[in-house]
Design a protein around this motif. Structure first.
Motif, PDB file in Angstrom:
ATOM      1  N   PRO A  84       0.814  -1.233   0.000  1.00 27.91           N
ATOM      2  CA  PRO A  84       0.000   0.000   0.000  1.00 27.91           C
ATOM      3  C   PRO A  84       0.841   1.274   0.000  1.00 27.91           C
ATOM      4  O   PRO A  84       0.492   2.251  -0.675  1.00 27.91           O
ATOM      5  N   GLY A  85       1.950   1.272   0.740  1.00 26.85           N
ATOM      6  CA  GLY A  85       2.802   2.458   0.735  1.00 26.85           C
ATOM      7  C   GLY A  85       3.438   2.703  -0.617  1.00 26.85           C
ATOM      8  O   GLY A  85       3.551   3.853  -1.070  1.00 26.85           O
ATOM      9  N   MET A 124       3.691   4.002  -7.644  1.00 25.99           N
ATOM     10  CA  MET A 124       4.225   2.848  -8.378  1.00 25.99           C
ATOM     11  C   MET A 124       3.072   2.051  -8.988  1.00 25.99           C
ATOM     12  O   MET A 124       2.064   1.786  -8.329  1.00 25.99           O
ATOM     13  N   ARG A 125       3.237   1.673 -10.234  1.00 24.64           N
ATOM     14  CA  ARG A 125       2.208   0.920 -10.950  1.00 24.64           C
ATOM     15  C   ARG A 125       2.586  -0.570 -10.876  1.00 24.64           C
ATOM     16  O   ARG A 125       3.425  -1.052 -11.628  1.00 24.64           O
ATOM     17  N   TRP A 158       1.610  -9.783 -10.860  1.00 21.76           N
ATOM     18  CA  TRP A 158       2.912  -9.917 -10.197  1.00 21.76           C
ATOM     19  C   TRP A 158       2.732 -10.231  -8.709  1.00 21.76           C
ATOM     20  O   TRP A 158       3.422 -11.090  -8.162  1.00 21.76           O
ATOM     21  N   ALA A 159       1.801  -9.559  -8.059  1.00 22.79           N
ATOM     22  CA  ALA A 159       1.549  -9.814  -6.637  1.00 22.79           C
ATOM     23  C   ALA A 159       1.013 -11.228  -6.430  1.00 22.79           C
ATOM     24  O   ALA A 159       1.396 -11.924  -5.484  1.00 22.79           O
TER      25      ALA A 159
END
Length: 530
Positions: free
Chosen positions: A387-388, A394-395, A400-401
């Protein structure tokens, strides 16, 4: 079938009759009656050197039998090898289609996976292949059967290494011993031929037997010497005294009593003779134990790459060093799995595909077997950090996650997890609507300003936290590296005093945080005054 049957290198093959095993041939029946010679019995350095030289020249029988003896007689070696072998069974594998596979090739890969799952006790096949870690190679004979239009592997038979020899003209080629000079070539599609490169070299030299043989020999000497030490110095000296003029018969009677009294705890002697017990001579067993400990540490390093995952000495053993050694063991596991996957692809997956696949024919397009050695990232860390990072702009792709956390993506109509929604009672809803109608425009404007202020504060907090995280992460990395490489608490203390901490970056972040807080306070006072 023989017109289209080719091996993984594109060479044409002739297919034997159903259930025909190569080792059932009459000229190879002597292998069934071959028994190990146990060369470890009475092993000496000169004899060990001779065994290794014979293996280098292609005669690997004695070296293979020695490897079997080491694993059976040395409990420490057996334990360490079992750890390395059983670690392979904790990772699952699967058959995957080739790159840019067509629908037909994907169906072939799924078919091969089904046929592979039908192999009886496939985990035992993997364990038998892992026997090559110690002995350099492991050969498993496949028994085929035909059911309807499918060729299946009905059984897999482990064959001991002393059944084989090296081709004298090509020492990288393993052949069956058929009493000929070159040996019999292994039947195509009939064997799982796994050569495990624990170290570089041809199959006579690439196993761990040659590495473990010397510590095994030295440890046996130390165990034997320790046993003799305990036998000599562990019991008091028994001294018999006979009177002058005693006959030979009386002397022999006294000697027999002295020799047997230590074991039988009793005996008789003629009157006038005496037996005295002298205090045992002073000695120490620590030199023998130190030698045995050194041999076992060397064996652990050779098999698992370290010692702290198997034993601890209470001095240099730390949790950090233990974690490092465990990471080394995982690297060995992944290397073993890669080698096993290559052999399974060549000797099991490819034959199943060639004999049963509809798209079979091009050796470059065959499916492959892979072990999934990837591990999910720490979901708690990612849930805190992502979240930060997103708030900084950042995109980050969702795919990916999902890949990092090993969480599958939901299909279109598949139900997904969500935050629970609190349902307000009907009376509370009506009251809230009435309050909204009665709320003054100034109150709404104040609420909007408060929300805007909260958003600004949250943005400042996230930005300043990112600046501080960079410095603290650098500090943590330096401390982690120091702890991982240190051998004692004293070395960690000295290293902490000598570290170059990024205090300037932290001070700058704190200054900016204080300045932002001061400006935010002034802004709120001005807004209240207006």
């Amino acid at each position: 079938m023989s017109n289209r049957l080719i091996d993984i290198n594109g060479n044409a093959l002739a297919w034997p009759s159903e259930n025909e095993l190569q080792t059932d041939e009459s000229k190879l029946s002597h292998l069934q009656k071959h028994f190990a010679e146990h060369p470890s019995s009475g092993l000496t350095p000169s004899r060990l050197g001779r065994i290794m030289r014979e293996a280098e020249q292609g005669n690997i029988i004695a070296q293979s039998d020695l490897g079997e003896d080491i694993e059976e007689k040395d409990g420490h070696v057996f334990s360490e090898l079992q750890k390395r072998k059983l670690a392979l069974l904790t990772i699952t594998g699967s058959v995957e289609p080739c790159r840019n596979a067509s629908e037909s090739e994907k169906k072939d890969a799924a078919l091969v996976q089904e046929l592979l799952d039908e192999i009886p006790d496939f985990e035992d096949v993997v364990t038998d292949m892992a026997d090559a870690i110690l002995k350099g190679f492991s050969n498993i004979e496949l028994e085929w059967t035909q059911w309807n239009n499918s060729w299946l592997i009905n059984a897999a038979h482990y064959r001991p290494q002393n059944w084989f020899q090296l081709n004298p003209d090509n020492r990288n080629q393993i052949r069956l011993r058929d009493n000929s000079h070159e040996g019999a070539e292994l039947q195509a599609f009939g064997w799982v031929r796994h050569i495990h490169r624990s170290k570089s070299g041809y199959p006579g030299r690439n196993g761990l037997t040659r590495v473990l043989a010397w510590p095994f020999l030295f440890k046996n000497y130390s165990v034997r010497d320790l046993a003799e030490f305990l036998e000599i110095y562990g019991l008091p000296l028994r001294l018999g005294k006979y009177p002058s003029g005693a006959s030979d018969k009386e002397k022999n009677t006294l000697l027999q009593a002295v020799m047997s009294i230590g074991h039988n705890a009793g005996g008789i002697i003629p009157k006038g003779m005496e037996i005295e017990f002298q205090e045992a001579a002073k000695g120490a067993s620590s030199p023998y134990e130190a030698m045995m400990s050194w041999c076992e540490r060397t064996q652990s390093k050779a098999i698992l790459g370290g010692t702290l995952t198997s034993q601890a000495d209470g001095k240099s053993s730390t949790n950090a060093l233990g974690n490092v050694h465990n990471e080394v063991r995982q690297e060995l596991r992944d290397s073993d799995l890669r080698q096993l996957a290559s052999t399974i692809t060549r000797d099991i997956v490819y034959p199943l595909w060639m004999l049963n696949g509809r798209a079979a024919g091009d050796p470059r397009r065959h499916p492959k077997y892979r072990f999934d050695t990837s591990e999910p990232e720490d979901i708690a860390t990612y849930s805190e950090r992502l979240p930060g990072l997103v708030s900084l702009g950042m995109r980050i792709p969702q795919a990916w996650a999902h890949e990092k956390l090993m969480i599958p993506e939901a299909e279109k109509d598949e139900p997904i997890l969500g935050m629970p929604q609190q349902v307000e009672p009907e009376d509370d809803k009506k009251a809230a609507k009435a309050a909204d109608k009665k709320e003054a425009p100034d109150a709404k404007l104040a609420a909007l300003k408060a929300q805007e202020t909260a958003d600004v504060v949250e943005a400042y907090v996230s930005q300043l936290q990112g600046m501080a995280n960079k410095a603290t992460t650098q500090m943590i990395d330096q401390i982690k590296t120091l702890v991982d490489n240190a051998a004692s608490l004293e070395e960690i203390r000295e290293g902490l005093l000598a570290l170059d901490m990024p205090v300037d970056q932290l001070a700058d972040a704190m200054n900016q945080a204080l300045s932002a807080a001061s400006l935010a306070g002034r802004y709120e006072l001005l807004q209240d005054a207006q």
